[in-house]
Design a protein around this motif. Structure first.
Motif, PDB file in Angstrom:
ATOM      1  N   LYS A  36      39.119  18.832 -25.255  1.00 13.74           N
ATOM      2  CA  LYS A  36      38.671  20.306 -25.382  1.00 13.74           C
ATOM      3  C   LYS A  36      37.670  20.251 -26.478  1.00 13.74           C
ATOM      4  O   LYS A  36      36.579  20.867 -26.850  1.00 13.74           O
ATOM      5  CB  LYS A  36      39.483  21.477 -25.381  1.00 13.74           C
ATOM      6  CG  LYS A  36      40.072  21.600 -23.543  1.00 13.74           C
ATOM      7  CD  LYS A  36      40.725  22.855 -23.553  1.00 13.74           C
ATOM      8  CE  LYS A  36      40.943  23.011 -22.126  1.00 13.74           C
ATOM      9  NZ  LYS A  36      40.109  24.117 -21.494  1.00 13.74           N
ATOM     10  N   ARG A  52      34.987  18.234 -26.468  1.00 19.21           N
ATOM     11  CA  ARG A  52      33.633  18.913 -25.672  1.00 19.21           C
ATOM     12  C   ARG A  52      32.802  19.987 -26.603  1.00 19.21           C
ATOM     13  O   ARG A  52      31.966  20.347 -25.917  1.00 19.21           O
ATOM     14  CB  ARG A  52      34.086  19.553 -24.543  1.00 19.21           C
ATOM     15  CG  ARG A  52      34.547  18.470 -23.410  1.00 19.21           C
ATOM     16  CD  ARG A  52      35.020  18.980 -22.128  1.00 19.21           C
ATOM     17  NE  ARG A  52      35.429  17.894 -21.332  1.00 19.21           N
ATOM     18  CZ  ARG A  52      36.015  17.958 -19.797  1.00 19.21           C
ATOM     19  NH1 ARG A  52      36.634  19.142 -19.803  1.00 19.21           N
ATOM     20  NH2 ARG A  52      36.266  17.033 -19.451  1.00 19.21           N
ATOM     21  N   ILE A  93      41.161  27.432 -28.950  1.00 19.59           N
ATOM     22  CA  ILE A  93      41.552  26.603 -28.007  1.00 19.59           C
ATOM     23  C   ILE A  93      42.974  26.001 -28.168  1.00 19.59           C
ATOM     24  O   ILE A  93      43.711  25.926 -27.278  1.00 19.59           O
ATOM     25  CB  ILE A  93      40.537  25.370 -28.152  1.00 19.59           C
ATOM     26  CG1 ILE A  93      39.121  25.637 -27.583  1.00 19.59           C
ATOM     27  CG2 ILE A  93      41.110  24.035 -27.284  1.00 19.59           C
ATOM     28  CD1 ILE A  93      38.042  24.662 -27.637  1.00 19.59           C
ATOM     29  N   VAL A 147      45.610  26.478 -25.262  1.00 21.07           N
ATOM     30  CA  VAL A 147      46.344  25.362 -24.529  1.00 21.07           C
ATOM     31  C   VAL A 147      47.729  25.423 -24.767  1.00 21.07           C
ATOM     32  O   VAL A 147      48.463  24.938 -23.996  1.00 21.07           O
ATOM     33  CB  VAL A 147      45.708  24.008 -24.814  1.00 21.07           C
ATOM     34  CG1 VAL A 147      46.337  22.927 -24.558  1.00 21.07           C
ATOM     35  CG2 VAL A 147      44.137  24.007 -24.483  1.00 21.07           C
TER      36      VAL A 147
END
Length: 116
Positions: free
Chosen positions: A69, A72, A6, A10
């Motif tokens: 993120k 989550r 991630i 990102v």
């Protein structure tokens, strides 16, 4: 491993977005405004692009997207179990957790809708 992937995704998208914003500011502005049409945020006259557009692809934007993120990754909802404590943003711009709105033993009701 998931957090690293991630972070990589990102960070790469922020670097590409920031580069495009510098090289092609008008095209990026049109793209961001086009995305804003989907959420209808462009219809609010007090919410102009100049107020929020430049914050896209900033370091603060990177931090916020990563935080959401990563959070989550932990969010899973199962019937009959406690709700995930998802981060939310108040109308005043304050970031807090969903369950911060719980009061005593009263149920928390979420109402999603449109004001248009």
């Amino acid at each position: 491993l998931q957090k690293f992937l991630i972070l990589l995704q990102v960070t790469l998208s922020v670097v590409v977005g920031k580069t495009l914003m510098i090289l092609f500011p008008n095209a990026v502005k049109r793209y961001i405004l086009k995305m804003g049409e989907k959420s209808r945020m462009n219809r609010n006259p007090k919410f102009s692009y100049e107020n929020w557009g430049p914050t896209f692809f900033s370091f603060k934007y990177l931090q916020f997207v990563l935080k959401v993120k990563w959070k989550r990754l932990e969010d899973e909802a199962f019937e009959g179990h406690p709700a995930p404590n998802t981060p939310v943003v108040t109308l005043g711009g304050e970031v807090c957790d969903l369950l911060d709105f719980m009061k005593d033993n009263r149920p928390l009701i979420l109402n999603f809708g449109s004001c248009t």
